[in-house]
Design a protein around this motif. Structure first.
Motif, PDB file in Angstrom:
ATOM      1  N   VAL A  68      -2.076  -0.860   7.916  1.00  0.00           N
ATOM      2  CA  VAL A  68      -1.858   0.333   7.072  1.00  0.00           C
ATOM      3  C   VAL A  68      -1.749   1.571   7.966  1.00  0.00           C
ATOM      4  O   VAL A  68      -0.859   2.399   7.787  1.00  0.00           O
TER       5      VAL A  68
ATOM      6  N   THR B 290       1.503   1.813   9.707  1.00  0.00           N
ATOM      7  CA  THR B 290       2.629   2.150   8.827  1.00  0.00           C
ATOM      8  C   THR B 290       2.706   3.647   8.558  1.00  0.00           C
ATOM      9  O   THR B 290       3.787   4.186   8.329  1.00  0.00           O
TER      10      THR B 290
ATOM     11  N   LEU C 134      10.659   6.572   7.816  1.00  0.00           N
ATOM     12  CA  LEU C 134      11.011   6.368   6.403  1.00  0.00           C
ATOM     13  C   LEU C 134      11.395   4.898   6.159  1.00  0.00           C
ATOM     14  O   LEU C 134      10.967   4.275   5.183  1.00  0.00           O
TER      15      LEU C 134
ATOM     16  N   VAL D 235       8.244   2.759   6.074  1.00  0.00           N
ATOM     17  CA  VAL D 235       7.491   2.891   4.810  1.00  0.00           C
ATOM     18  C   VAL D 235       8.211   2.145   3.683  1.00  0.00           C
ATOM     19  O   VAL D 235       7.597   1.370   2.936  1.00  0.00           O
TER      20      VAL D 235
ATOM     21  N   VAL E 179       7.937  -1.676   4.254  1.00  0.00           N
ATOM     22  CA  VAL E 179       6.604  -2.251   3.988  1.00  0.00           C
ATOM     23  C   VAL E 179       6.338  -2.308   2.482  1.00  0.00           C
ATOM     24  O   VAL E 179       5.891  -3.340   1.948  1.00  0.00           O
ATOM     25  N   ILE E 180       6.656  -1.211   1.784  1.00  0.00           N
ATOM     26  CA  ILE E 180       6.354  -1.171   0.345  1.00  0.00           C
ATOM     27  C   ILE E 180       7.206  -2.197  -0.415  1.00  0.00           C
ATOM     28  O   ILE E 180       6.686  -2.943  -1.257  1.00  0.00           O
TER      29      ILE E 180
ATOM     30  N   LEU F  32       5.923  -5.635   0.215  1.00  0.00           N
ATOM     31  CA  LEU F  32       4.695  -5.888  -0.548  1.00  0.00           C
ATOM     32  C   LEU F  32       5.032  -6.228  -1.995  1.00  0.00           C
ATOM     33  O   LEU F  32       4.396  -7.102  -2.597  1.00  0.00           O
ATOM     34  N   VAL F  33       6.046  -5.548  -2.551  1.00  0.00           N
ATOM     35  CA  VAL F  33       6.446  -5.821  -3.937  1.00  0.00           C
ATOM     36  C   VAL F  33       6.958  -7.258  -4.054  1.00  0.00           C
ATOM     37  O   VAL F  33       6.692  -7.939  -5.044  1.00  0.00           O
ATOM     38  N   TYR F  34       7.669  -7.729  -3.016  1.00  0.00           N
ATOM     39  CA  TYR F  34       8.163  -9.111  -3.048  1.00  0.00           C
ATOM     40  C   TYR F  34       6.998 -10.102  -3.177  1.00  0.00           C
ATOM     41  O   TYR F  34       7.115 -11.140  -3.809  1.00  0.00           O
ATOM     42  N   PHE F  35       5.856  -9.727  -2.583  1.00  0.00           N
ATOM     43  CA  PHE F  35       4.705 -10.632  -2.630  1.00  0.00           C
ATOM     44  C   PHE F  35       3.800 -10.391  -3.834  1.00  0.00           C
ATOM     45  O   PHE F  35       2.636 -10.799  -3.819  1.00  0.00           O
ATOM     46  N   PHE F  36       4.328  -9.702  -4.866  1.00  0.00           N
ATOM     47  CA  PHE F  36       3.595  -9.614  -6.133  1.00  0.00           C
ATOM     48  C   PHE F  36       3.790 -10.936  -6.861  1.00  0.00           C
ATOM     49  O   PHE F  36       4.915 -11.359  -7.088  1.00  0.00           O
TER      50      PHE F  36
ATOM     51  N   ILE G 294      12.968  -8.646   0.297  1.00  0.00           N
ATOM     52  CA  ILE G 294      13.370  -9.920   0.929  1.00  0.00           C
ATOM     53  C   ILE G 294      14.513  -9.668   1.929  1.00  0.00           C
ATOM     54  O   ILE G 294      14.613 -10.365   2.943  1.00  0.00           O
TER      55      ILE G 294
END
Lengths: 429, 201
Positions: free
Chosen positions: B119, B122, B132, B135, B138-139, B142-146, B163
């Motif tokens: 964190v 980042t 940019l 950031v 990474v975000i 992270l959404v892909y791994f929801f 992805i």
């Protein structure tokens, strides 16, 4: 008489010249190269004991000089901590290690001395200083064979001790407590009967297809857990998926081969497969020799598994666990024999090879979620929901950091700089 | 340069060729090299365990330092041998449970430290386009791994960006590692042509 006296004088001159030729040493007591020439030491904080940190702060002009650190214990034994460190390194640690577990004993008093020199320290001079007879109690300037060495005064007694708590990890404890509450909340939610959703994970639906295809072809299934140990999270996740795959194997009455890298992983895999076969109602099909130990050498293991693949020709190969440089060797061999391959690992450096050579790949956390997806136990689904909430928290933290940095460094506003520094400090555990 | 006369260079060269013969198909030369490697590595592993574990961590502390605490891990280790006796084989689960439990527990703080460092890394320390990209990358990753959200609509679009970032990173890592492997291969060929056959300098 005169002859005898002359002979004696010649003998004395010869002996003096012989001794002085070996070790021409001049010592100037209490002379220092600059004011405040000293080294300091302290117990390494937040450790398990057996470690002392020695620090120095010399003028920048001496950055290219060398510093040798010597140690004397309370019994008067001298030893070398480190030789010829660059002064610019500012510190060195005297610690116990695997090779020398009793180097620094907790509760024992240690005294340290530094030797500053322009050239690397002379071995004879060093041996002389650490010899029991000489010791190195006197600080000052030593001129040895025309080289100058500045020796600091001994530090005060320094005692190493173990810390009960690692205070630098306080943010970790706070996060752990908060996260535990989130987990407990979702676990209770799952227990109360609320249905929790988990998205489809590509590749897992192919497990049945892969096992079925192998059975139809009359070929065994090979399950490779990689070169991790039973304490590695990807290996544990791989063992959970193995349970599901084994159950399918037992249902289809086919054969599963698990070549193992670690004996403890092999034993655990045997237990997992045995339990799965029993759950499927076919304990008679379980053969513990199908879960075998290969070797604990990385490439020996790769060679062994490759050879086995070529000879047994499995119809499906599962690569689930911790993989390193052997990943492509294994995946490529599996591909060459035409097996359907389902891989998964958390090692980001190996994932590209799996993506290239396998039919389906579980990327990183997908592998952990896979075990939940396969079992769909409410408790485990709760943990997945809690993890997702944590990801939201991390995203918020990153966005807050980003916004703070815009104001702190983009618009140069002092208060945002302070806030940014505060956040950065909390994250640097 | 001339062909090597050193016996061990010949052994190394022939074993290298035996392993490379696998590229054609499985054959007796590969089998020999494979069994040799596996056998030697097991033998070597046993001697390493004997000296680094049994002697260094059990025998020496017990005999010379009279540290009887080592009897606890020794007993746990010996329980693993209960697998050879069917009626008490369940006892081997105790050391396994201990190792898994301790390992998982120990990995908790280190995982958090790793997470915190990620964190921190980042968060941008200077404002530029690269920061940019980091950031956003990474975000969206992270959404892909929801897993508890269906990847539809806005979440679906962001996860597709995620992805894409992952695949770009994989492509770069693939190329980088292949380069390293090619250099290993070149090293081996160099050994064969230079040290063994003496064709090149």
């Amino acid at each position: 008489m005169l002859k005898r006296t002359l002979l004696l004088i010649v003998f004395l001159i010869l002996s003096i010249s012989l001794f002085s030729e070996n070790d021409s040493l001049i010592f100037l007591e209490n002379q220092t190269p600059f004011e405040g020439f000293a080294i300091t030491g302290k117990d390494i904080p937040n450790d398990g004991g057996g470690g002392i940190e020695i620090e120095w702060s010399f003028p920048d002009s001496l950055d290219n000089f060398f510093l040798t650190v010597l140690r004397k214990d309370e019994a008067g034994n001298n030893s070398i901590v480190a030789t010829d460190l660059l002064v610019s390194s500012k510190q060195v640690r005297d610690v116990s290690s695997e090779e020398d577990p009793s180097r620094v004993k907790d509760g024992t008093k240690y005294y340290y001395t530094g030797i500053l020199s322009k050239k690397m320290v002379d071995e004879d001079f060093l041996n002389m200083l650490i010899s029991k007879e000489n010791g190195y109690s006197k600080n000052g300037i030593y001129i040895f064979n025309n080289d100058t060495f500045y020796v600091t005064a001994e530090t005060d007694a320094i005692i190493s001790k173990a810390s009960w708590f690692n205070l630098s990890r306080i943010p970790v404890v706070i996060s752990l407590i908060l996260i535990s509450f989130v987990f407990l909340y979702y676990l209770n939610l799952a227990k109360s009967g609320k249905e929790l959703y988990i998205r489809k994970i590509n590749g897992l639906d192919a497990v049945e297809e892969a096992v079925g295809r192998s059975t139809e072809m009359g070929k065994p299934i090979m399950y490779i857990l990689g070169i991790g140990y039973v304490t590695d999270i990807p290996t544990i996740a791989g063992l959970t998926i193995l349970s599901r795959v084994s159950k399918k194997v037992a249902e289809y009455e086919t054969k599963i081969l698990v070549p193992s890298y670690d004996p403890v992983v092999m034993t655990t895999a045997q237990e997992v497969v045995k339990e799965a076969f029993t759950e499927a109602g076919r304990p008679d099909l379980y053969n513990k020799n199908d879960i075998m130990y290969i070797t604990q050498d990385q490439f020996g293991y790769a060679a062994g598994v490759d050879g086995m693949m070529m000879r047994e020709k499995p119809g499906a190969v599962f690569l689930q666990g911790l993989f390193f440089a052997e990943s492509l060797i294994l995946a490529e061999t599996g591909h060459s024999i035409g097996a359907i391959q389902i891989s998964g690992t958390t090692e980001t450096a190996q994932l590209p090879f799996f993506v290239a050579a396998c039919d389906y790949t579980l990327i990183g956390e997908e592998m952990m979620a896979a075990s939940v997806y396969l079992q769909k136990e409410p408790m485990m689904l709760g943990s997945i929901a809690a993890e997702d909430l944590l990801k939201v928290f991390i995203m918020v933290l990153i966005i807050v950091g980003f916004v703070l940095s815009i104001f702190a460094y983009g618009f140069n506003i002092g208060i945002f700089k302070n806030l940014f520094d505060l956040l950065a400090r909390a994250l640097q555990v | 340069m001339a062909i090597a006369t050193n016996f061990w260079i010949w052994i190394a060269a022939l074993l290298t060729l035996a392993i490379y013969s696998f590229l054609y198909k499985d054959n007796p030369f590969y089998k020999f090299a494979e069994y040799l490697l596996v056998g030697i590595s097991i033998g070597y592993g046993i001697s390493v365990y004997w000296h680094n574990t049994i002697i260094t961590k059990v025998y020496n502390p017990l005999v010379y330092d009279k540290n009887f605490l080592v009897l606890i891990p020794l007993l746990l280790g010996l329980l693993m041998f209960s697998r050879f006796f069917k009626n008490v084989s369940y006892l081997s689960r105790i050391p396994i449970a201990f190792v898994v439990g301790a390992g998982t527990g120990l990995s908790v703080p280190s995982s958090f430290e790793f997470l915190f460092k990620q964190v921190y890394a980042t968060m941008p320390l200077k404002l530029d386009f690269g920061s940019l990209i980091i950031v956003v990358g990474v975000i969206s990753t992270l959404v892909y791994f929801f897993f508890s959200l269906e990847h539809k609509g806005f979440v679906g679009r962001v996860s597709r960006v995620g992805i894409t970032f992952i695949m770009v990173a994989f492509g770069a890592a693939f190329g980088y590692t292949i380069m390293a492997r090619v250099s290993l291969f070149i090293g081996r060929i160099q050994f064969l042509l230079s040290d063994w056959l003496g064709i090149i300098k």
